[in-house]
Design a protein around this motif. Structure first.
Motif, mmCIF file in Angstrom:
data_model
loop_
_atom_site.group_PDB
_atom_site.id
_atom_site.type_symbol
_atom_site.label_atom_id
_atom_site.label_comp_id
_atom_site.label_asym_id
_atom_site.label_seq_id
_atom_site.Cartn_x
_atom_site.Cartn_y
_atom_site.Cartn_z
ATOM 1 N N HIS A 183 7.152 -0.798 1.919
ATOM 2 C CA HIS A 183 7.714 -0.055 3.047
ATOM 3 C C HIS A 183 8.999 0.669 2.655
ATOM 4 C CE1 HIS A 183 8.788 0.908 7.196
ATOM 5 N NE2 HIS A 183 9.982 0.384 6.969
ATOM 6 N N ASP A 193 -3.349 -0.958 -3.096
ATOM 7 C CA ASP A 193 -2.377 -0.968 -1.996
ATOM 8 C C ASP A 193 -1.103 -0.240 -2.390
ATOM 9 O OD1 ASP A 193 -4.174 -2.420 -0.515
ATOM 10 O OD2 ASP A 193 -3.140 -4.344 -0.752
ATOM 11 N N ASP A 220 5.297 -6.567 1.215
ATOM 12 C CA ASP A 220 5.192 -5.584 2.287
ATOM 13 C C ASP A 220 6.506 -4.828 2.459
ATOM 14 O OD1 ASP A 220 3.585 -4.571 4.676
ATOM 15 O OD2 ASP A 220 5.417 -5.276 5.656
ATOM 16 N N ARG A 280 0.193 3.181 -0.459
ATOM 17 C CA ARG A 280 1.354 3.084 0.426
ATOM 18 C C ARG A 280 2.620 3.710 -0.139
ATOM 19 N NH1 ARG A 280 2.132 -2.803 2.819
ATOM 20 N NH2 ARG A 280 3.779 -1.610 3.875
#
Length: 319
Positions: free
Chosen positions: A188, A253, A184, A257
């Motif tokens: 980010h 994903d 994650d 992202r």
């Protein structure tokens, strides 16, 4: 004893994607074909693969073409593209540009072969390929991006990444080599990291090569049976088939992202290696405004083979 990859028979991994012409076949025949594909184990050491896997491979993953590109046509189209790459490299050297082209994708997707066609006739002192191995204990304790920063191009150089910092969003995530929190954090922070590169003048191009499940089976099987290619197989590769669905979710994903206006992802459908290589080169040549670019020599980008991440995800993505 033959090596049957554990868990290599999940329905998701061996699901057949019917060709348009198959829709006219009786439902009983279509069901039988799917049953054959699902019942056979993927055995990488077997002399041959089940016919159902081989037959489904080229169209797997909803590939848009029914036939492979002819080698003669491929070579005719490749030659002018590689001449344009020479012009691009000369422009990069003269203008002191810095270019990063990174490739991600499944095992067997064709990343190395595509990079090889880019660099085939370029000066290796100017066009450098980076394929990092497992991080050392020292590197594992560093800021995650640190060892990639040291590989960035200097003025007048092109750097090709055969896998990149996105390894944490793919292999490391699926294989459990990092925590969900670390994945994650990577997704980010990657857009901010890439923003720093772009603002500093680096031209960053991100390409994700996708292939269908049966095509991956065929390619891994071919590698095992070719003594000159078996070195490409690692223990992680043997997990590619049973974890196909997990990789699909991870890649979706990643694309969702980390595709940004300053560093967008483009997806290349790679079931036909020849079309994939040509269109990867075309995409790069059309993305950079180098001197004396000959658009007639480059030709038209195949929008069935190269699509934006947003378009790809809208159509269903890897899953």
């Amino acid at each position: 004893m033959a090596k049957t990859v554990p868990g290599s028979r999940p329905k998701a991994a061996l699901r057949l994607v019917p060709k348009p012409e198959q829709e006219a076949k009786p439902a009983r025949k279509r069901a039988a074909a799917r049953k054959v594909a699902g019942a056979e184990a993927f055995d990488i050491e077997a002399e041959t693969l089940p016919a159902a896997i081989v037959d489904a491979a080229f169209r797997s993953g909803d590939y848009p073409y029914g036939k492979r590109m002819k080698r003669k046509r491929y070579e005719q189209e490749l030659a002018p593209l590689q001449i344009e790459l020479q012009k691009l490299a000369n422009w990069v050297r003269e203008t002191k540009e810095r270019i990063v082209i990174l490739f991600e994708g499944r095992d067997g997707a064709g990343k190395g072969g595509t990079i090889g066609r880019f660099t085939q006739h370029l000066n290796p002192r100017q066009a450098r390929v980076v394929a990092l191995s497992k991080p050392s204990d020292s590197e594992a304790g560093q800021w995650y991006f640190q060892r990639y920063v040291t590989q960035m191009p200097t003025a007048g150089e092109i750097t090709f990444f055969d896998r990149s910092w996105y390894n944490r969003a793919g292999v490391e995530r699926v294989m459990g080599f990092c925590t969900p929190q670390q994945t994650d954090a990577l997704l980010h922070e990657a857009p901010a990291f890439e923003g720093m590169l772009v603002r500093d003048g680096v031209r960053l191009i991100k390409l994700f090569i996708t292939i269908g499940p049966e095509m991956q089976m065929v390619r891994l099987h071919d590698r095992w049976h070719d003594p000159l290619k078996r070195w490409k197989l690692s223990p992680i590769d043997f997990e590619a088939i049973p974890r196909f669905a997990a990789y699909s979710q991870a890649f979706d994903d990643m694309l969702a992202r980390s595709s940004t206006p300053w560093a967008p992802w483009h997806v290349i459908r790679g079931n036909d290696k020849l079309r994939a290589r040509l269109n990867a080169i075309r995409h790069v040549l059309l993305a950079i405004p180098y001197k004396d670019r000959d658009e007639a020599a480059i030709g038209k980008l195949d929008d069935k083979v190269v699509v934006t991440a947003e378009h790809y995800l809208h159509k269903g993505g890897e899953t």
